[in-house]
Design an enzyme around this catalytic site. Structure first.
Site, PDB file in Angstrom:
ATOM      1  N   SER A 126       0.846  -1.189   0.000  1.00  0.00           N
ATOM      2  CA  SER A 126       0.000   0.000   0.000  1.00  0.00           C
ATOM      3  C   SER A 126       0.885   1.242   0.000  1.00  0.00           C
ATOM      4  O   SER A 126       1.841   1.328   0.775  1.00  0.00           O
ATOM      5  CB  SER A 126      -0.905   0.029   1.232  1.00  0.00           C
ATOM      6  OG  SER A 126      -1.539   1.292   1.341  1.00  0.00           O
TER       7      SER A 126
ATOM      8  N   LYS B  71       1.227  -9.542  -1.315  1.00  0.00           N
ATOM      9  CA  LYS B  71       0.665  -8.569  -2.267  1.00  0.00           C
ATOM     10  C   LYS B  71       1.700  -7.503  -2.571  1.00  0.00           C
ATOM     11  O   LYS B  71       2.222  -6.852  -1.660  1.00  0.00           O
ATOM     12  CB  LYS B  71      -0.611  -7.933  -1.716  1.00  0.00           C
ATOM     13  CG  LYS B  71      -1.320  -7.057  -2.760  1.00  0.00           C
ATOM     14  CD  LYS B  71      -2.748  -6.760  -2.376  1.00  0.00           C
ATOM     15  CE  LYS B  71      -3.486  -6.043  -3.511  1.00  0.00           C
ATOM     16  NZ  LYS B  71      -4.908  -5.825  -3.182  1.00  0.00           N
TER      17      LYS B  71
ATOM     18  N   GLY C 137      -7.265  -3.109 -12.816  1.00  0.00           N
ATOM     19  CA  GLY C 137      -7.847  -2.587 -14.040  1.00  0.00           C
ATOM     20  C   GLY C 137      -8.730  -3.528 -14.815  1.00  0.00           C
ATOM     21  O   GLY C 137      -8.940  -3.329 -16.012  1.00  0.00           O
TER      22      GLY C 137
END
EC number: 1.3.5.2
Length: 344
Positions: free
Chosen positions: A181, A223, A303
């Site tokens: 993040s 991630k 996306g």
């Protein structure tokens, strides 16, 4: 029903503050589920099972972390027909996140910018919500995404990840370690070679200990960010293979604004998601697959707005896909379209 109605609701939702609309939608979705209307508003998706990380996924289309940070809306979201749902990011202690406003729409680009900052109620409240989920109790595949508190020094980040891992482990289908993040200061430093090596070594040892303790092996995935060069992707891939990490989620949001320059809100701080990150995130999937081969399965996210986008992630090397921003713009029809495009 919601598939047909969402395009009619969307203008009203988009007239609201983005974060307010987020909570309004989730609260009403959960309310409908509790009234027994889940079957009327959701998707019925035929099984198309995939076994990845040793877990059987009923279909390969999942919800990315971030939409349901506290695991409070699992049963409502399950009505969309996801093959798996990932909730979080959760931290050891509750924290408010960054000041509002902290979420912005860029509708001209089908994009979002957020700087939420891991706002959540803490891991104990998170676990209580997970345990209350009927969908989870009935066998739903649930990923639990963990992070560090904003006020924890980066040098002690491993302590926060360990704390969360130990608590969520018994309740997870898999655990995701979020080190990517852009909205927690210095967090992405953990993607550096030495920092990542140390963190993965610590977490892998804890995973083995917890597997022995609970008599159940729960896979751990990492991630990663899209803002990585070839050397960084190579180093991360090598570390994943060397430490026998079970999976990798590629990717999180981007700090790049190249694709949205000049648009309203484009210069807001935070991570950019949605259509503009598709090529960048798919490139990372493809490059990472060249490094890890079949040793570490990849979950592709970033996306996805159509079945063709989902197929492109799989063709690039992903085994599963996740959606988030596309769901905001297209509604639950996106889940159905992706599942149909990926049906074996």
């Amino acid at each position: 029903m919601l598939n047909a109605l969402y395009p009619l609701f969307r203008p009203a939702l988009f007239s609201m503050d983005a974060e307010d609309a987020h909570h309004f939608t989730l609260n009403n979705l959960l309310r409908a589920q509790r009234l027994g209307l889940g079957g009327c508003i959701g998707n019925r998706i035929a099984e198309d099972p995939r076994t990845v990380m040793g877990v059987r996924f009923p279909n390969p289309v999942g919800l990315a972390a971030g939409l349901d940070k506290d695991g409070a809306y699992i049963d409502g979201l399950a009505s969309f027909g996801f093959g798996f749902i990932e909730v979080g990011t959760v931290t050891p202690r509750a924290q408010p996140g960054n000041p509002r406003p902290r979420m912005f729409r860029l509708p001209q680009a089908d994009a979002l910018i957020n700087r939420m900052g891991f706002n959540n109620g803490g891991v104990d409240a998170f676990i209580a919500n997970v345990k209350a989920s009927r969908w989870k109790a009935e066998g739903g595949v649930l990923g639990l995404n963990i992070g560090k508190n904003a006020d924890t020094p980066i040098e002690r980040a491993a302590d926060d990840y360990l704390y969360c891992l130990e608590r969520v482990y018994p309740h997870a289908s898999y655990v995701t370690v979020n080190i990517s993040s852009p909205n927690t200061k210095n967090l992405r430093q953990l993607q550096g070679a030495s920092e990542l090596d140390s963190l993965l070594s610590t977490l892998k040892a804890a995973q083995q200990r917890l597997a022995d303790q609970h008599k159940r092996y729960v896979p751990v995935a990492l991630k990663i960010a899209p803002d990585l060069d070839a050397d960084q992707i190579g180093n991360i891939g090598d570390a994943l293979v060397r430490h026998k990490i079970d999976g990798v989620i590629a990717t999180n949001t981007t700090i790049s604004r190249d694709a949205v320059k000049g648009l309203p809100h484009a210069e807001e701080a935070g991570g950019l998601s949605g259509r503009p990150v598709f090529e960048q995130s798919t490139h990372v999937v493809r490059a990472l697959r060249q490094v890890v081969g079949d040793a570490v399965p990849i979950i592709g996210v970033g996306g996805i707005f159509s079945g063709a986008d989902a197929r492109a992630k799989i063709d690039a090397g992903a085994k599963l896909v996740q959606v988030y921003s596309g769901l905001i713009y297209r509604g639950p029809t996106l889940v159905r379209d992706c599942a149909a495009a990926l049906r074996a």
